[in-house]
Design a protein around this motif. Sequence first.
Motif, PDB file in Angstrom:
ATOM      1  N   ALA A 173       0.796  -1.247  -0.160  1.00 39.48           N
ATOM      2  CA  ALA A 173       0.053   0.005  -0.040  1.00 39.48           C
ATOM      3  C   ALA A 173       0.730   1.260   0.133  1.00 39.48           C
ATOM      4  N   LYS A 174       2.019   1.156   0.819  1.00 41.93           N
ATOM      5  CA  LYS A 174       2.911   2.226   0.878  1.00 41.93           C
ATOM      6  C   LYS A 174       3.558   2.593  -0.632  1.00 41.93           C
ATOM      7  N   ASN A 175       3.863   1.370  -1.043  1.00 42.66           N
ATOM      8  CA  ASN A 175       4.736   1.688  -2.295  1.00 42.66           C
ATOM      9  C   ASN A 175       3.659   2.013  -3.534  1.00 42.66           C
ATOM     10  N   ILE A 176       2.537   1.495  -3.481  1.00 36.10           N
ATOM     11  CA  ILE A 176       1.557   2.290  -4.419  1.00 36.10           C
ATOM     12  C   ILE A 176       1.380   4.061  -4.285  1.00 36.10           C
ATOM     13  N   VAL A 177       1.201   4.284  -3.240  1.00 32.72           N
ATOM     14  CA  VAL A 177       1.304   5.656  -2.939  1.00 32.72           C
ATOM     15  C   VAL A 177       2.640   6.235  -3.263  1.00 32.72           C
ATOM     16  N   LYS A 178       3.556   5.732  -2.852  1.00 35.37           N
ATOM     17  CA  LYS A 178       4.982   6.311  -3.362  1.00 35.37           C
ATOM     18  C   LYS A 178       5.223   6.350  -4.832  1.00 35.37           C
ATOM     19  N   VAL A 179       4.683   5.324  -5.499  1.00 38.73           N
ATOM     20  CA  VAL A 179       4.951   5.475  -7.201  1.00 38.73           C
ATOM     21  C   VAL A 179       3.823   6.420  -7.769  1.00 38.73           C
ATOM     22  N   GLU A 180       2.780   6.441  -7.261  1.00 38.40           N
ATOM     23  CA  GLU A 180       1.676   7.194  -7.849  1.00 38.40           C
ATOM     24  C   GLU A 180       1.710   8.761  -7.482  1.00 38.40           C
ATOM     25  N   ASN A 204       4.193  10.190  -5.387  1.00 36.48           N
ATOM     26  CA  ASN A 204       5.649  10.825  -4.909  1.00 36.48           C
ATOM     27  C   ASN A 204       5.588  11.759  -3.760  1.00 36.48           C
ATOM     28  N   PRO A 205       5.301  11.162  -2.642  1.00 36.49           N
ATOM     29  CA  PRO A 205       5.077  12.049  -1.365  1.00 36.49           C
ATOM     30  C   PRO A 205       6.263  12.573  -0.740  1.00 36.49           C
ATOM     31  N   LYS A 206       6.469  13.754  -0.053  1.00 42.13           N
ATOM     32  CA  LYS A 206       7.577  14.117   0.427  1.00 42.13           C
ATOM     33  C   LYS A 206       7.769  13.168   1.796  1.00 42.13           C
ATOM     34  N   GLU A 260      -5.648   3.069   4.576  1.00 41.18           N
ATOM     35  CA  GLU A 260      -5.788   4.606   4.748  1.00 41.18           C
ATOM     36  C   GLU A 260      -4.278   5.213   4.985  1.00 41.18           C
ATOM     37  N   VAL A 261      -3.862   5.897   3.880  1.00 42.89           N
ATOM     38  CA  VAL A 261      -2.348   6.366   3.761  1.00 42.89           C
ATOM     39  C   VAL A 261      -2.659   7.761   3.863  1.00 42.89           C
ATOM     40  N   THR A 262      -2.010   8.485   4.772  1.00 42.82           N
ATOM     41  CA  THR A 262      -1.651   9.952   4.931  1.00 42.82           C
ATOM     42  C   THR A 262      -0.441  10.385   4.494  1.00 42.82           C
ATOM     43  N   TYR A 263      -0.119  11.407   3.983  1.00 36.77           N
ATOM     44  CA  TYR A 263       1.413  11.957   3.643  1.00 36.77           C
ATOM     45  C   TYR A 263       1.260  13.504   3.327  1.00 36.77           C
ATOM     46  N   LEU A 264       2.659  13.866   3.267  1.00 36.20           N
ATOM     47  CA  LEU A 264       3.059  15.323   2.832  1.00 36.20           C
ATOM     48  C   LEU A 264       3.229  15.183   1.269  1.00 36.20           C
ATOM     49  N   ASN A 265       2.674  16.062   0.532  1.00 39.05           N
ATOM     50  CA  ASN A 265       3.130  16.365  -0.644  1.00 39.05           C
ATOM     51  C   ASN A 265       4.428  17.244  -1.085  1.00 39.05           C
ATOM     52  N   ASN A 266       4.697  17.440  -1.931  1.00 40.17           N
ATOM     53  CA  ASN A 266       5.975  18.439  -2.284  1.00 40.17           C
ATOM     54  C   ASN A 266       5.685  19.650  -1.724  1.00 40.17           C
ATOM     55  N   GLN A 267       4.460  20.357  -1.584  1.00 42.52           N
ATOM     56  CA  GLN A 267       4.092  21.359  -1.125  1.00 42.52           C
ATOM     57  C   GLN A 267       4.084  21.784   0.244  1.00 42.52           C
ATOM     58  N   ASN A 268       4.054  20.362   1.154  1.00 43.17           N
ATOM     59  CA  ASN A 268       3.809  20.442   2.491  1.00 43.17           C
ATOM     60  C   ASN A 268       2.367  20.274   2.798  1.00 43.17           C
ATOM     61  N   ASN A 269       1.581  19.876   2.034  1.00 41.57           N
ATOM     62  CA  ASN A 269       0.193  19.655   2.124  1.00 41.57           C
ATOM     63  C   ASN A 269      -0.214  18.412   2.773  1.00 41.57           C
ATOM     64  N   ILE A 270      -1.181  18.269   3.536  1.00 45.22           N
ATOM     65  CA  ILE A 270      -1.431  16.648   4.166  1.00 45.22           C
ATOM     66  C   ILE A 270      -2.458  16.322   2.942  1.00 45.22           C
ATOM     67  N   CYS A 271      -2.210  15.006   2.577  1.00 47.63           N
ATOM     68  CA  CYS A 271      -2.985  14.270   1.537  1.00 47.63           C
ATOM     69  C   CYS A 271      -3.467  12.909   2.086  1.00 47.63           C
TER      70      CYS A 271
END
Length: 72
Positions: A15-22, A24-26, A43-54
Amino acid sequence: VNIYAQDKGISVNKAKNIVKVERNPKKMTKTSLGLVNNKPVWEVTYLNNQNNICYDLISFKTGKIIKSIQNI
């Protein structure tokens, strides 16, 4: 209590790898198993390259992203 066999779905690492590939989270901040409409999801939460929560919901069974909320 709901019980799901691990071999019937994707792993937390997949699941983490899917998010990483699709996406590209910071930075990934949290991954947990949940239920949506009585179906198991990651449920995967992450910060994008603009430091916004996704937030992405990934189907436990298929590995497809079924919902995504960007720039919270």
